[in-house]
Design an enzyme around this catalytic site. Structure first.
Site, mmCIF file in Angstrom:
data_model
loop_
_atom_site.group_PDB
_atom_site.id
_atom_site.type_symbol
_atom_site.label_atom_id
_atom_site.label_comp_id
_atom_site.label_asym_id
_atom_site.label_seq_id
_atom_site.Cartn_x
_atom_site.Cartn_y
_atom_site.Cartn_z
ATOM 1 N N SER A 298 25.351 36.466 54.641
ATOM 2 C CA SER A 298 25.929 35.921 56.247
ATOM 3 C C SER A 298 24.561 37.031 57.529
ATOM 4 O O SER A 298 24.382 36.775 58.319
ATOM 5 C CB SER A 298 27.037 36.407 56.956
ATOM 6 O OG SER A 298 27.625 36.890 56.229
ATOM 7 N N HIS A 328 30.559 33.422 48.559
ATOM 8 C CA HIS A 328 30.511 34.565 50.613
ATOM 9 C C HIS A 328 32.067 34.142 50.680
ATOM 10 O O HIS A 328 33.122 34.573 50.271
ATOM 11 C CB HIS A 328 29.168 34.121 51.112
ATOM 12 C CG HIS A 328 28.867 35.325 52.423
ATOM 13 N ND1 HIS A 328 29.488 35.748 51.822
ATOM 14 C CD2 HIS A 328 28.566 35.771 53.460
ATOM 15 C CE1 HIS A 328 28.655 37.575 52.552
ATOM 16 N NE2 HIS A 328 28.468 36.718 53.493
ATOM 17 N N HIS A 374 31.261 40.542 42.272
ATOM 18 C CA HIS A 374 30.157 41.446 43.314
ATOM 19 C C HIS A 374 29.213 41.003 43.068
ATOM 20 O O HIS A 374 28.484 42.189 42.203
ATOM 21 C CB HIS A 374 31.118 42.307 44.062
ATOM 22 C CG HIS A 374 29.831 42.351 45.525
ATOM 23 N ND1 HIS A 374 29.299 43.047 45.902
ATOM 24 C CD2 HIS A 374 31.197 41.734 46.550
ATOM 25 C CE1 HIS A 374 28.963 42.758 47.204
ATOM 26 N NE2 HIS A 374 30.384 42.602 48.240
ATOM 27 N N ARG A 383 37.572 47.978 50.486
ATOM 28 C CA ARG A 383 38.419 47.489 51.568
ATOM 29 C C ARG A 383 39.296 46.321 51.153
ATOM 30 O O ARG A 383 40.394 46.097 52.012
ATOM 31 C CB ARG A 383 37.213 45.817 52.412
ATOM 32 C CG ARG A 383 36.134 46.318 52.425
ATOM 33 C CD ARG A 383 34.791 45.407 53.130
ATOM 34 N NE ARG A 383 34.550 45.015 51.639
ATOM 35 C CZ ARG A 383 33.646 44.234 52.104
ATOM 36 N NH1 ARG A 383 33.413 43.674 52.858
ATOM 37 N NH2 ARG A 383 33.217 43.304 50.387
ATOM 38 N N ASP A 429 37.829 39.788 49.628
ATOM 39 C CA ASP A 429 38.399 38.438 50.068
ATOM 40 C C ASP A 429 39.949 37.878 48.541
ATOM 41 O O ASP A 429 40.966 37.028 49.880
ATOM 42 C CB ASP A 429 37.628 36.947 49.935
ATOM 43 C CG ASP A 429 36.736 37.074 50.429
ATOM 44 O OD1 ASP A 429 37.150 37.096 51.772
ATOM 45 O OD2 ASP A 429 34.941 36.864 50.637
HETATM 46 C C1 LIG Z 1 32.206 38.408 51.618
HETATM 47 C C2 LIG Z 1 32.638 38.321 50.213
HETATM 48 O O1 LIG Z 1 31.069 37.743 49.782
HETATM 49 S S1 LIG Z 1 32.299 39.314 48.254
HETATM 50 C C3 LIG Z 1 32.485 37.386 47.101
HETATM 51 C C4 LIG Z 1 33.538 36.199 47.511
HETATM 52 N N1 LIG Z 1 33.080 36.074 46.536
HETATM 53 C C5 LIG Z 1 33.993 35.526 45.412
HETATM 54 O O2 LIG Z 1 35.017 35.591 45.490
HETATM 55 C C6 LIG Z 1 33.986 34.179 44.443
HETATM 56 C C7 LIG Z 1 34.009 35.208 43.419
HETATM 57 N N2 LIG Z 1 32.422 35.716 42.809
HETATM 58 C C8 LIG Z 1 31.406 35.026 42.218
HETATM 59 O O3 LIG Z 1 30.840 34.310 41.771
HETATM 60 C C9 LIG Z 1 30.356 35.545 41.587
HETATM 61 O O4 LIG Z 1 31.038 37.571 41.131
HETATM 62 C C10 LIG Z 1 29.301 36.521 43.452
HETATM 63 C C11 LIG Z 1 29.509 35.468 43.980
HETATM 64 C C12 LIG Z 1 30.662 37.389 44.332
HETATM 65 C C13 LIG Z 1 28.220 37.676 42.950
HETATM 66 O O5 LIG Z 1 27.932 37.391 41.936
HETATM 67 P P1 LIG Z 1 27.159 37.452 40.907
HETATM 68 O O6 LIG Z 1 25.659 38.896 41.590
HETATM 69 O O7 LIG Z 1 25.739 36.423 39.991
HETATM 70 O O8 LIG Z 1 27.324 38.106 39.535
HETATM 71 P P2 LIG Z 1 27.091 38.340 38.278
HETATM 72 O O9 LIG Z 1 25.750 39.088 38.094
HETATM 73 O O10 LIG Z 1 28.391 38.905 38.038
HETATM 74 O O11 LIG Z 1 27.849 36.986 37.399
HETATM 75 C C14 LIG Z 1 26.999 36.888 35.982
HETATM 76 C C15 LIG Z 1 27.707 35.279 35.309
HETATM 77 O O12 LIG Z 1 29.228 35.568 35.805
HETATM 78 C C16 LIG Z 1 29.518 34.512 36.074
HETATM 79 N N3 LIG Z 1 31.038 35.578 37.154
HETATM 80 C C17 LIG Z 1 30.471 36.728 38.263
HETATM 81 N N4 LIG Z 1 31.879 36.670 38.886
HETATM 82 C C18 LIG Z 1 32.735 35.830 38.041
HETATM 83 C C19 LIG Z 1 34.240 35.469 38.854
HETATM 84 N N5 LIG Z 1 34.603 36.552 39.683
HETATM 85 N N6 LIG Z 1 34.938 34.651 37.825
HETATM 86 C C20 LIG Z 1 33.827 34.403 36.472
HETATM 87 N N7 LIG Z 1 32.769 33.918 36.356
HETATM 88 C C21 LIG Z 1 31.914 34.770 37.367
HETATM 89 C C22 LIG Z 1 28.526 34.550 36.914
HETATM 90 O O13 LIG Z 1 28.982 32.407 36.976
HETATM 91 C C23 LIG Z 1 27.607 34.519 36.239
HETATM 92 O O14 LIG Z 1 27.570 33.215 35.343
HETATM 93 P P3 LIG Z 1 26.420 32.500 34.904
HETATM 94 O O15 LIG Z 1 25.898 34.140 34.181
HETATM 95 O O16 LIG Z 1 26.744 31.696 33.852
HETATM 96 O O17 LIG Z 1 25.385 32.287 36.094
HETATM 97 O O1 LIG Z 2 28.438 42.624 50.287
HETATM 98 C C1 LIG Z 2 28.119 40.847 49.662
HETATM 99 O O2 LIG Z 2 26.964 40.187 48.837
HETATM 100 C C2 LIG Z 2 29.316 40.316 50.314
HETATM 101 C C3 LIG Z 2 30.786 40.833 50.781
HETATM 102 O O3 LIG Z 2 31.111 41.452 49.996
HETATM 103 C C4 LIG Z 2 30.265 40.898 52.362
HETATM 104 O O4 LIG Z 2 29.666 40.532 52.763
HETATM 105 O O5 LIG Z 2 31.511 41.646 53.384
#
Ligand SMILES: CC(=O)SCCNC(=O)CCNC(=O)[C@H](O)C(C)(C)COP(=O)(O)OP(=O)(O)OC[C@H]1O[C@@H](n2cnc3c(N)ncnc32)[C@H](O)[C@@H]1OP(=O)(O)O
Ligand SMILES: O=C([O-])CC(=O)C(=O)O
Length: 491
Positions: A298, A328, A374, A383, A429
């Protein structure tokens, strides 16, 4: 005058910073003529186009007008001395891997450490809770104080925060056609899509766009960006209220109260202002979700779109569209869905084993556990911890909070064993939904709208600085796989 009629909602004892100029502005010209000589790098000869109103008193703008010339000089010197210094290198995996860790963006409001978490202008979440002004009987930072901090790098005084509350309340009136636009959305349209539509429509009154087309000097762009940003922050509250009341209640939206703070007004338009604990929760929520450095989807989107000199409204609408993705900001909706389904499946009498089994089922199906993991953080998100502390104080016996607490122990074990996720700990989240549902805001499809309101503070704070520093259009280099192969072969 609004400023004087504000009630005593500030906890003045927490206003740590020294007193700065806080007198209201009568006109833009007055703003510039009152500044000390040294601050005149912001041109005095700024034209006042006919469309541009100076009706709003703005101590924050006055403070910015003092800070900007110094910062411009500082950055100019820094770049002249170190412009060619090397800060890192880029690997092929980073190109295919979402540019993770590539140092590529300027972001003044906050910096994220993988282990410690976020610092807002060098203050941790806890330090913000201690130092930023709060409501008289409250403990949480007022979002106004967070915005002042993000924009200026300074802890505001209670008066400065009050002035911001008044300014936002005074700017909150929506154009009729924007109200009609929201009222005409089908109730099947997701609240985030409605929010983005309404914010895009505010473009109609963008003073930045009008100023650009009327030919104002680049050096003055920040002022028009500031005006639009303040309008946007103010108007997003009644927009959110209208979306919520249309979709889930009787369609009647309470008017903005000119003598109340931002968190109260948001609670009020949603219909929850009779619960002071919920208002405090919103103040905390709005403060801690505001900024998470520049690389998240964002923030980066808002910054990128703004770099084309799209107005703050168009930039923020784009930012919100990114926030609406499930990886996100939509994750806070997804987390509550996940918790409710899990609860239905495991019942009230669950054990660690039943929870683990449920989680493995999700992972074995190739799905993610929302609220965990993350892109940057490698420890529990502070947070999350701030929200957990709130829950421990106010709703320790809530069954959903108890489930969240259990998962806090169980999920990291399972994700670690699963072996893929780089960070097995909860993110922001993971916690917000259980708090909101406890106070009766049970419609999880709306949760990301609250996130969007908060994120607007951080994105707008940076956008003002983007224009103040005259940052150029963003345009990183891309390659096709074929070209990358050739370059690697050569190297
Ligand atoms: C405010 C925010 O944006 S905070 C984030 C909110 N999003 C979530 O909570 C969704 C769940 N979490 C995720 O999908 C991820 O951890 C993300 C999108 C936040 C970060 O993604 P990345 O930086 O790519 O994470 P990472 O390097 O640890 O990923 C490696 C592998 O672990 C997996 N993984 C990461 N987090 C999770 C999870 N919570 N559950 C299951 N698998 C996961 C990824 O999908 C990826 O799999 P792949 O190799 O098959 O593609
Ligand atoms: O930093 C990030 O990639 C996601 C996050 O936690 C936010 O935007 O608040």
């Amino acid at each position: 005058m609004l400023l004087l009629s504000l009630p005593r909602f500030m906890n003045a004892t927490k206003a740590a910073s020294s007193r700065r100029l806080a007198s209201s502005l009568k006109s833009q010209r007055l703003l510039f003529t009152r500044l000390p000589q040294k601050a005149t790098a912001v041109p005095l000869k700024q034209p006042t186009p006919a469309f541009y109103s100076t009706a709003h008193a703005s101590p924050l703008k006055e403070r910015l007008a003092q800070l900007i010339p110094k910062r411009r000089e500082e950055v100019k010197k820094f770049r002249a001395e170190h412009g060619s210094d090397v800060l890192g290198e880029v690997t092929l995996n980073q190109i295919y891997g979402g540019a993770r860790g590539v140092p590529a963006l300027l972001w003044e409001g906050s910096v994220l450490d993988p282990n410690e978490g976020i610092r807002f202008r060098n203050l941790t979440v806890k330090e913000c809770q201690e130092k930023l002004p709060s409501a008289t009987h409250g403990k949480q930072p007022l979002p106004e104080s967070m915005f002042w901090l993000l924009v200026t790098g300074e802890v505001p005084t209670a008066n400065e925060v009050q002035a911001l509350s008044a300014e936002w309340a005074a700017r909150a009136q929506l154009p009729k056609f924007v109200e009609d636009l929201i009222d005409n959305c089908p109730n099947t349209l997701h609240p985030m899509a409605q929010l983005s539509l309404a914010i895009t429509a505010l473009e109609n009154d963008s003073v930045f766009s009008k100023a650009y087309h009327s030919g104002v000097s680049k050096a003055d762009y920040w002022q028009f960006t500031y005006e639009d940003s303040m309008d946007l922050i103010a108007k997003i509250v009644p927009i959110a209220g209208r979306i919520y009341r249309n979709l889930y209640r009787d369609g009647v939206v309470a008017p903005i109260q000119p003598d109340k703070d931002y968190g109260y007004n948001l609670a009020n338009v949603l219909g929850f202002s009779n619960n002071e604990e919920f208002v405090e929760l919103l103040r905390l929520y709005l403060s801690i979700h505001s900024d998470h450095e520049g690389g998240n989807v964002s923030a980066h989107t808002g910054h990128l779109v703004g770099s084309a000199l799209s107005s703050p409204f168009l930039s923020m609408a784009a930012s919100l569209n990114g926030l609406a993705g499930p990886l996100h900001g939509l994750a806070n909706q997804e987390v509550l869905d996940f918790l409710l389904k899990m609860k239905e499946s495991v019942g009230d009498d669950y054990s660690d084993e039943t929870l683990e089994k449920y989680l493995w089922n999700i992972l074995d199906n190739g799905q993610i556990v929302p609220g965990y993991g993350h892109a940057v953080l490698r420890k529990t998100d502070p947070r999350y911890l701030a929200q957990r502390d709130f829950a421990l104080e106010h709703l320790p016996e809530d069954p959903m909070f108890k489930l969240v607490s259990r998962l806090y122990e169980v999920v990291p074990r399972v994700l670690t064993k699963h072996g893929k996720t780089k960070n097995p700990f909860p993110n922001v989240d993971s916690h917000s939904g259980v708090l909101l549902q406890y106070y009766g805001l049970k419609e999880q499809t709306f949760y990301t709208v609250l996130f969007g309101i908060s994120r607007t503070l951080g994105v707008m704070a940076q956008l003002i600085w983007d224009r103040a520093l005259g940052l150029p259009i963003e345009r990183p280099k891309s390659f096709s796989t074929e070209v990358l192969k050739k370059r690697i072969e050569k190297a």
